[in-house]
Design a protein around this motif. Structure first.
Motif, PDB file in Angstrom:
ATOM      1  N   VAL A  53       1.686  -1.096  -0.142  1.00 50.77           N
ATOM      2  CA  VAL A  53      -0.440   0.206   0.213  1.00 50.77           C
ATOM      3  C   VAL A  53       0.703   1.377  -0.135  1.00 50.77           C
ATOM      4  N   LEU A  54       0.986   2.250  -0.280  1.00 55.35           N
ATOM      5  CA  LEU A  54       1.394   3.995  -0.869  1.00 55.35           C
ATOM      6  C   LEU A  54       0.973   4.444   0.499  1.00 55.35           C
ATOM      7  N   SER A  55       1.948   4.648   0.644  1.00 54.59           N
ATOM      8  CA  SER A  55       2.480   5.235   1.744  1.00 54.59           C
ATOM      9  C   SER A  55       1.649   6.784   1.881  1.00 54.59           C
ATOM     10  N   VAL A  61       6.347   2.486   0.434  1.00 52.56           N
ATOM     11  CA  VAL A  61       5.245   1.999   0.679  1.00 52.56           C
ATOM     12  C   VAL A  61       5.122   1.112   1.951  1.00 52.56           C
ATOM     13  N   ILE A  62       3.528   0.992   2.622  1.00 54.60           N
ATOM     14  CA  ILE A  62       4.576  -0.856   3.506  1.00 54.60           C
ATOM     15  C   ILE A  62       3.834  -2.274   2.789  1.00 54.60           C
ATOM     16  N   GLU A  63       4.590  -2.458   3.725  1.00 51.29           N
ATOM     17  CA  GLU A  63       4.551  -3.956   2.767  1.00 51.29           C
ATOM     18  C   GLU A  63       5.103  -5.076   3.649  1.00 51.29           C
ATOM     19  N   PHE A  75       7.182  -3.050   6.634  1.00 51.00           N
ATOM     20  CA  PHE A  75       8.053  -3.308   6.424  1.00 51.00           C
ATOM     21  C   PHE A  75       7.730  -1.488   5.947  1.00 51.00           C
ATOM     22  N   HIS A  76       7.806   0.076   6.269  1.00 54.25           N
ATOM     23  CA  HIS A  76       8.049   0.987   5.998  1.00 54.25           C
ATOM     24  C   HIS A  76       9.040   1.921   4.977  1.00 54.25           C
ATOM     25  N   TRP A  77       9.178   1.851   3.929  1.00 58.97           N
ATOM     26  CA  TRP A  77       9.885   2.192   3.239  1.00 58.97           C
ATOM     27  C   TRP A  77      10.011   2.623   1.501  1.00 58.97           C
TER      28      TRP A  77
END
Length: 192
Positions: A53-55, A61-63, A75-77
């Motif tokens: 999902v786009l942050s 992104v959050i994945e 991750f949020h990267w």
């Protein structure tokens, strides 16, 4: 058939004048997907596909993923960490069944839910309604469930029990509440 529906959605986007005047920003809350059979970031054929999902943070992104060098967790990267080298990358927006896009508030709810999961472990052996471990499409599903959208795809129609067990990237792509927004192919998603 799914790809044909995606093509029709893309043509619809080109027709509407308001779509031509889209804001030139990163679309937080949108979903990135590459499907089964596409290349993953390592250039290998993916057996399952992948979602993120786009942050709110541009190019982030959050994945949930299992990686060799960064571990197995949420991750949020930067989008380039896992998506660089992938093929068949498509960006989907979440909508009502009738095509009305999710509101800014709903998008923010989905993003905020994902941000709260950052650092939690990655696992395939988990059910959809537990919060202790995540795989990519479970995280995407739950982010949007928090905003009021159940992106269970075909599994809900086959048998409702499957929705309790698992959701795949393909399920999210074919759900009546997702519409393709941009076909990136092998390019990395970026602000439009």
């Amino acid at each position: 058939m799914i790809d044909k529906l995606d093509e029709l959605d893309l043509k619809k986007i080109e027709v509407f004048e308001e779509e031509k005047d889209r804001a030139l920003t990163w679309r937080a809350g949108d979903i990135l997907i590459y499907k089964t059979g596409s290349n993953n970031g390592n250039g290998d054929k993916s057996l399952t596909g992948h979602t993120a999902v786009l942050s709110n943070k541009e190019n982030f992104v959050i994945e949930a993923s299992k990686t060799g060098s960064h571990g197995a967790k949420v991750f949020h990267w930067n989008v380039s960490n896992l998506w660089s080298g992938a093929s068949g990358i498509k960006q989907y927006q979440v909508t009502s069944m009738f095509g009305t896009p999710a509101s800014s508030s709903e998008k923010q709810t989905a993003v905020a839910y994902g941000e709260k999961q950052v650092g939690k472990p990655y696992a395939l052996k988990t059910t959809l309604f537990t919060d202790e471990a995540w795989y990519c499409s479970k995280l995407t599903f739950r982010q949007w469930l928090a905003a009021g959208y159940e992106l269970g795809g075909a599994m809900n129609f086959i048998h409702p029990i499957y929705a309790i067990l698992l959701v795949t990237p393909n399920d999210i792509a074919i759900d009546v509440n997702t519409r393709i927004y941009k076909d990136w192919g092998t390019d990395l998603p970026k602000p439009l």
